[in-house]
Design an enzyme around this catalytic site. Structure first.
Site, short mmCIF file in Angstrom:
data_model
loop_
_atom_site.label_atom_id
_atom_site.label_comp_id
_atom_site.label_asym_id
_atom_site.label_seq_id
_atom_site.Cartn_x
_atom_site.Cartn_y
_atom_site.Cartn_z
N SER A 46 -6.77 -9.87 3.87
CA SER A 46 -7.34 -9.49 2.56
C SER A 46 -8.36 -10.65 2.09
O SER A 46 -9.40 -10.31 1.45
CB SER A 46 -6.15 -9.43 1.21
N TYR A 139 2.95 -5.81 5.44
CA TYR A 139 2.14 -6.65 4.60
C TYR A 139 2.53 -5.98 3.19
O TYR A 139 1.80 -4.96 2.85
CB TYR A 139 0.81 -6.90 4.97
N LYS A 169 5.26 -9.86 5.38
CA LYS A 169 4.82 -10.68 4.55
C LYS A 169 4.92 -10.24 3.01
O LYS A 169 4.19 -9.04 2.96
CB LYS A 169 3.25 -10.84 4.71
N ILE A 217 1.79 -17.20 4.23
CA ILE A 217 0.49 -16.75 4.50
C ILE A 217 -0.22 -17.12 3.23
O ILE A 217 0.25 -16.47 2.29
CB ILE A 217 0.38 -15.72 5.04
#
Length: 318
Positions: A46, A139, A169, A217
């Site tokens: 992103s 994600y 994540k 992350i």
């Protein structure tokens, strides 16, 4: 070597020139700078404006990251690549491209355009996992996925069906969800290691570690990699009252910086790195660069000033 390693990962920005072509030299320098601090890269996530990149650009960035790391001696440092697509076919292609370009795992966000239900998401991830040559991580980031917020039950159900779904994540920032996922007795993964749950922001790393997180992350290492590594190393020690006190103080410093940079978005990150590294501050439209006023406000933000001062102190010691 395992495709996943506990620790701090940074979603790398994609640096652009004024004409919106990619500045590959700046990307290479930034990748190496973070690796030297021990921070592992996420390419075309992103923060890397993946949604605005062509397929060939994603592949070239991954090839470059692998080459730069290998030439600098970081041959065992894993690379994670963003591979979410608006269709299952597109995501599978991104995963195959990533594997060919040197990535060790892929991070796949749900396609948010149609507001898909759980049956669609199960089919999406299980198909990608079945066809991806490298391990897949889910994600969960509702803010950029049309509001889709995957539950722990859904994540675990997908993982049970697809052993190549090896982790997640959680940018929903739910410590409770992270605990449920990280501590579930899932069967063996294709990586040979337990299900890999990662914090999606560094501002819940400390409580996340306590309930089973394997790392974070986070965008903060892009400008304070040594500080983030220091927090990670503290979190690996037995949490005695003294260590916990130190970790809490550092966690607050990093959390405040995370809040500041998250509010500033990608244009703010580019403006801050322009200030620190001289890299180009450009973004790819329809994003717009940060205004001079917004950039100055971010650079002078007390949370940013404090973490950069701490980063400078760490650099002077080593």
């Amino acid at each position: 070597m395992p495709s996943l390693r506990p620790g701090i990962l940074a979603p790398l920005p994609c640096f652009f020139n004024a004409d919106e072509t990619i500045n590959y030299d700046q990307f290479a320098k930034h990748t190496l700078r973070l690796a030297e601090a021990g921070v592992m890269p996420v390419v075309s996530g992103s923060m890397g404006e993946a949604i605005h990149l062509e397929r060939e650009e994603r592949t070239r960035l991954l090839n470059l990251a692998r080459t730069v790391l290998d030439e600098a001696g970081f041959v065992t440092m894993p690379i994670m690549a963003g591979a979410g697509g608006l269709s299952t076919k597109q995501a599978v292609q991104y995963a195959k491209d990533a594997a060919s370009a040197g990535a060790d795992s892929v991070l796949v966000i749900p396609p948010g355009y149609y507001g898909l239900g759980e049956a669609n998401l199960e089919a999406y991830y299980t198909t990608i996992a079945d066809q991806s040559p490298i391990p897949v991580l889910i994600y969960n980031f509702p803010a950029v996925a049309g509001g889709i917020d995957m539950s722990s039950d859904l994540i675990l159900r997908i993982a049970e069906k697809a052993p190549n779904v090896v982790g997640c994540k959680l940018t929903c920032a739910s410590v409770a969800k992270l605990a449920r996922v990280a501590q579930s007795p899932l069967g063996p993964r294709t990586t040979g290691i337990p299900f890999f749950a990662l914090c999606g922001f560094i501002d819940f790393l400390l409580p996340g570690i306590i309930v089973g997180a394997q790392g974070a992350i986070t965008g903060v290492p892009n400008f304070a990699p040594k500080t983030c590594q220091e927090l990670w190393e503290l979190c690996q020690q037995p949490l005695t009252p003294e260590v916990l006190c130190q970790a809490n103080k550092l966690h607050l410093l990093v959390s405040n910086a995370d809040a500041a940079i998250s509010s500033a978005g990608i244009p703010g990150m580019k403006a801050l790195l322009h200030h620190l590294e001289g890299s180009e501050p450009y973004v790819r439209s329809p994003l717009l660069p940060a205004s001079a006023n917004a950039a100055e406000k971010l650079i002078s933000n007390p949370a940013i000033v404090s973490i950069l001062e701490h980063e400078k102190q760490l650099s002077s010691r080593r």
